[in-house]
Design an enzyme around this catalytic site. Sequence first.
Site, PDB file in Angstrom:
ATOM      1  N   GLU A 187      45.010  13.131 -48.830  1.00 46.13           N
ATOM      2  CA  GLU A 187      45.223  14.416 -48.139  1.00 46.13           C
ATOM      3  C   GLU A 187      44.909  15.577 -49.077  1.00 46.13           C
ATOM      4  OE1 GLU A 187      48.967  14.476 -45.890  1.00 46.13           O
ATOM      5  OE2 GLU A 187      49.148  16.617 -46.306  1.00 46.13           O
ATOM      6  N   ASP A 239      45.566  19.696 -48.983  1.00 49.24           N
ATOM      7  CA  ASP A 239      46.362  20.645 -48.202  1.00 49.24           C
ATOM      8  C   ASP A 239      46.251  22.099 -48.607  1.00 49.24           C
ATOM      9  OD1 ASP A 239      47.811  18.728 -46.802  1.00 49.24           O
ATOM     10  OD2 ASP A 239      49.318  18.567 -48.364  1.00 49.24           O
ATOM     11  N   GLU A 275      48.656  25.230 -47.207  1.00 50.88           N
ATOM     12  CA  GLU A 275      49.730  25.624 -46.286  1.00 50.88           C
ATOM     13  C   GLU A 275      50.080  27.070 -46.578  1.00 50.88           C
ATOM     14  OE1 GLU A 275      53.249  23.188 -45.884  1.00 50.88           O
ATOM     15  OE2 GLU A 275      52.072  21.358 -45.966  1.00 50.88           O
ATOM     16  N   THR A 306      49.384  24.536 -52.090  1.00 51.13           N
ATOM     17  CA  THR A 306      48.329  23.508 -52.070  1.00 51.13           C
ATOM     18  C   THR A 306      48.886  22.193 -52.605  1.00 51.13           C
ATOM     19  OG1 THR A 306      47.533  24.001 -54.320  1.00 51.13           O
ATOM     20  CG2 THR A 306      46.524  25.238 -52.511  1.00 51.13           C
ATOM     21  N   ARG A 313      51.861  17.082 -56.097  1.00 47.88           N
ATOM     22  CA  ARG A 313      50.925  17.820 -56.955  1.00 47.88           C
ATOM     23  C   ARG A 313      50.791  19.256 -56.469  1.00 47.88           C
ATOM     24  NH1 ARG A 313      47.571  12.817 -56.329  1.00 47.88           N
ATOM     25  NH2 ARG A 313      47.833  11.674 -58.299  1.00 47.88           N
TER      26      ARG A 313
END
Length: 296
Positions: free
Chosen positions: A105, A107, A109, A123, A133
């Site tokens: 994934e 990300d 957000e 992130t 992470r």
Amino acid sequence: MAFFSSSFNHWIVMLPLLLANSILVASAGNFYQDFDITWGDGRGKILNNGEVLTLSLDKASGSGFQSKNEYLFGLIDMELKLVPGNSAGTVTAYYLSSKGSTWDEIDFEFLGNLSGDPYILHTNVFSQGKGNREQQFYLWFDPTTDFHTYSVLWNPDNIIFSVDGTPIRKFKNLESIGVPFPKNQAMRIYSSLWNADDWATRGGLVKTDWTQAPFTASYRNFNANACIWSSGASSCGSTSPSSSSSANAWLTQELDSASQEKLTWVQKNYMIYNYCTDLKRFAQGLPLECSIASQS
Ligand SMILES: *[C@@H]1O[C@H](CO)[C@@H](O)[C@H](O)[C@H]1NC(C)=O
């Protein structure tokens, strides 16, 4: 244009097919063609003949969409305009993800805030089901007044997050020191707007003000220079009718020195959390990749 064998060990550049592909996708960059609204009971909408997509959130439900295609590597751009005004408690998630218990994934957000207070861009990178992470940033502009471009460059060597062309984060392939890297599982693009007032704004202190609902985020100008995964094979091309074979340079792209400088500028001035410096959280030892300076 590259075709990957199913083990991804070899790929062959095939120009004629690239041209064919460009023609096939000449009408792309259209939300009807590239995405499905997957939940929210009418709160997600595709407008203007497919040029714009909006998600909304009210007390009863949020909404979300996903890409029709699965991608294995890509340079993927999307313009977003985030929920304006008092957006505290809301989260707009925009990410790539594969399926299963050992998923990968990537990300973005966006954590909303009270009017005038800064959004947080959160992130994360998961490989084989493991994340932890997080890096978080403030932005150098108000992300609610205009559209801005949020990009993921995902190739076999790097994952680079960028905002309006400025790199903010790099996750390097460090399989050589034993850090799994997302490279074997195709991912779809997802986005959702939802209520997360138990944690999103000032750690959950500020709750969603439902008198401001519905909350709306908007999307436009999706562009993917990407490898589309279909029945066990990957074909790489672009959704942009104007691109040529040089558009596939992203497959081996690294940060040049000017971009590296911008990344350093963002990390110095706008990064507000970096898991790689969180010694309290990782008292037993920082994650392996944090030992490599270029990682963060
Ligand atoms: C919201 O604003 C507060 C106060 O300026 C700040 O501490 C916080 O990081 C901002 N963002 C979020 C998502 O909480």
